[in-house]
Design a protein around this motif. Structure first.
Motif, PDB file in Angstrom:
ATOM      1  N   LYS A   1     -13.966   2.597  14.897  1.00 18.42           N
ATOM      2  CA  LYS A   1     -12.698   2.135  15.465  1.00 18.42           C
ATOM      3  C   LYS A   1     -12.132   1.067  14.542  1.00 18.42           C
ATOM      4  O   LYS A   1     -12.881   0.223  14.031  1.00 18.42           O
ATOM      5  CB  LYS A   1     -12.923   1.530  16.857  1.00 18.42           C
ATOM      6  N   PRO A   2     -10.801   1.080  14.338  1.00 16.79           N
ATOM      7  CA  PRO A   2     -10.222   0.083  13.433  1.00 16.79           C
ATOM      8  C   PRO A   2     -10.308  -1.325  14.017  1.00 16.79           C
ATOM      9  O   PRO A   2     -10.183  -1.502  15.225  1.00 16.79           O
ATOM     10  CB  PRO A   2      -8.757   0.531  13.290  1.00 16.79           C
TER      11      PRO A   2
ATOM     12  N   GLN B   1      -8.324  -4.124  14.522  1.00 17.57           N
ATOM     13  CA  GLN B   1      -6.869  -4.319  14.468  1.00 17.57           C
ATOM     14  C   GLN B   1      -6.487  -5.687  13.915  1.00 17.57           C
ATOM     15  O   GLN B   1      -5.479  -5.827  13.226  1.00 17.57           O
ATOM     16  CB  GLN B   1      -6.248  -4.139  15.865  1.00 17.57           C
ATOM     17  N   ASP B   2      -7.306  -6.702  14.206  1.00 18.26           N
ATOM     18  CA  ASP B   2      -6.967  -8.059  13.763  1.00 18.26           C
ATOM     19  C   ASP B   2      -6.893  -8.183  12.245  1.00 18.26           C
ATOM     20  O   ASP B   2      -6.325  -9.139  11.724  1.00 18.26           O
ATOM     21  CB  ASP B   2      -8.017  -9.062  14.276  1.00 18.26           C
TER      22      ASP B   2
ATOM     23  N   ALA C   1      -5.771  -5.625  10.228  1.00 17.99           N
ATOM     24  CA  ALA C   1      -4.847  -4.626   9.667  1.00 17.99           C
ATOM     25  C   ALA C   1      -3.901  -5.331   8.701  1.00 17.99           C
ATOM     26  O   ALA C   1      -3.337  -6.383   9.009  1.00 17.99           O
ATOM     27  CB  ALA C   1      -4.059  -3.967  10.794  1.00 17.99           C
TER      28      ALA C   1
END
Length: 480
Positions: free
Chosen positions: A384-385, A387-388, A390
């Motif tokens: 899972k990416p 997000q923080d 990105a």
């Protein structure tokens, strides 16, 4: 070259192993296995030509050495610096305790090219500007390679390697691998599972000893808790040590019953090549994958993730918490393709493994996490990416036991759930954080190298210009 192997007469109680698996291998970080296992008798398995004059090593190609040799800078240390009690429940040594370093401290005045530790290691290796290997930390099994088992507070030169140029190293729970500029590997420390790869089960190897391998020169070394993996110049992976969860990738967990209640393991005491790579379809159909060359890999406590020349990722070993990224918590006995990354837009650039989780950076610079960093909550069963992060340009990653630290753009970002020991470097007031946080003290510092141990972090910062040097001088110095 085939050799006859005897079954090593190792004492391992079946009930004990079963419990360890059930409890998840997180808690097993806290023990060094019972002392009675030291009663193993050496079981010599040497291959022909071992130590022959024919084996005179030659230096690796210059172009390759240039890519493997990093620039030197100032070493920083933060986290727990009481090496004998790191990861243990009580202080048996009775030594004077240092307070945890909650913010980065300068450590040694030497210019350092490389700093290495491991997600379950309470010891570290540094390589100086002129290629000398130095070690410090816990030394119960001789993992520092100093001919003794005395813990070292300060980096100490490894005498047996003093005349060699070391270009890389790796740390397991209680063993260490060193790689020289000739592509030769030396090992020391705990060898009760064959993880030093010297061809026998001599319990402690206190002097770095050349591993029992005669193949293409080695260009990368890695260690899990009780196993080791090496990568040769032609892209072949070889592994040795404990096969308990399939972490050697040889399609076996090595278990056999010596008596009806006594479970033992066939340890791999010499490097053995991993020959099979597979993919599994949703309905469980297994088919081989043609892998011509592995270009990078990283070891967690009991698992490994590797990347091939087509930027595909494979993982194998202990499957708990989804750290293998296959959407199921099963152990994998051979390298299995991580389907999630098997598409045009998701080629993998680098992989980093912590105790119970894995991190992958894709070609486009996106960071993915699978597995679990904290002891509670939900695990990521597939990549899972994060997000923080990105949009950040990630260039260095340190993966520890339950903490992660990343150098991205001109800043350092860290996170880890409690309990932490200062390894995040966030200062005296914020000890832990479950979301990525900027280490403000390190902003604007150019990071050359980053690594995490069980509960400490090592960072090398560039100090080439007077401005950089002046800024680094403002940090406190740790002098044990």
């Amino acid at each position: 070259m085939s050799t006859k192997r005897k079954r090593p007469p190792v004492k391992k109680a079946g009930t004990k192993r079963g419990k360890r698996k059930e409890d998840s291998d997180v808690d097993s970080d806290l023990s060094d296995n019972s002392e009675n296992e030291n009663s193993t008798k050496p079981d010599e398995v040497l291959i022909a030509g071992h130590g022959d004059v024919l084996d005179e090593p030659t230096q690796l190609p210059q172009e390759l050495l240039k890519t493997l040799t990093k620039p030197a800078g100032q070493l920083f240390l933060f986290g727990m610096v009481n090496w004998d009690i790191a990861g243990r429940k009580e202080n048996k040594s009775g030594n004077r305790l240092h307070p945890n370093l909650n913010s980065p401290h300068r450590f040694t005045d030497l210019k350092v090219r490389l700093a290495v530790s491991g997600c379950v290691s309470a010891h570290s290796v540094i390589v100086t500007e002129d290629g000398k290997a130095m070690t410090f930390g816990r030394n119960q099994f001789g993992q520092l390679g100093l001919d003794n088992t005395t813990t070292k507070e300060v980096p100490t030169i490894v005498p047996a390697l003093a005349n060699m140029k070391v270009i890389s190293a790796a740390c397991g729970r209680n063993h260490t691998l060193f790689l020289t500029d000739t592509g030769t590997v030396y090992a020391c420390g705990d060898n009760r599972s064959g993880q030093c790869g010297v061809g026998n089960l001599q319990p402690n190897i206190i002097t770095p000893t050349r591993i029992n391998y005669r193949g293409p020169p080695i260009v990368k070394v890695g260690c899990g808790a009780e196993f080791s993996v090496i990568l040769d110049i032609k892209g072949g992976l070889h592994s040795f040590g404990l096969p308990e969860y399939g972490q050697l990738g040889h399609n076996t967990d090595g278990k056999y019953f010596k008596t009806s209640t006594k479970l033992c393991f066939h340890y791999e005491t010499s490097p053995k090549r991993i020959v099979l790579y597979i993919e599994k379809s949703k309905d469980g159909h297994v088919s081989p994958v043609d892998v011509t060359e592995i270009v990078d890999f990283n070891c967690g406590q009991n698992h490994t993730v590797a990347i091939d020349s087509k930027k595909r990722a494979f993982s194998w070993g202990f499957g708990g918490f989804g750290r293998l990224g296959h959407a199921e918590p099963k152990d994998e006995l051979v390298p299995r393709l991580i389907k999630y990354f098997d598409s045009q837009s998701r080629g993998v650039r680098s992989v980093h493994c912590g105790s119970t989780y894995s991190l992958a950076v894709t070609d486009f610079g996106a960071l993915f996490m699978f597995g679990q960093t904290k002891r509670t909550g939900e695990a990521n069963m597939y990549p899972k990416p994060v997000q923080d992060l990105a949009g950040w340009d990630i260039h260095h990653i340190g993966a520890g036991n339950t903490s992660i630290i990343i150098a991205a753009d001109d800043t350092v970002i860290a996170w880890g759930a409690s309990p932490t020991y200062g390894e995040l470097g966030l200062g005296d007031f914020t000890k832990s954080t479950t979301v990525p946080k900027e280490v403000t003290r390190l902003s604007g510092i150019k990071v050359l190298c980053l690594t995490m141990g069980l509960s400490h972090t090592l960072l090398i910062a560039q100090n080439e210009t007077p401005e950089q040097t002046n800024k680094l001088e403002t940090f406190d110095k740790f002098e044990p």
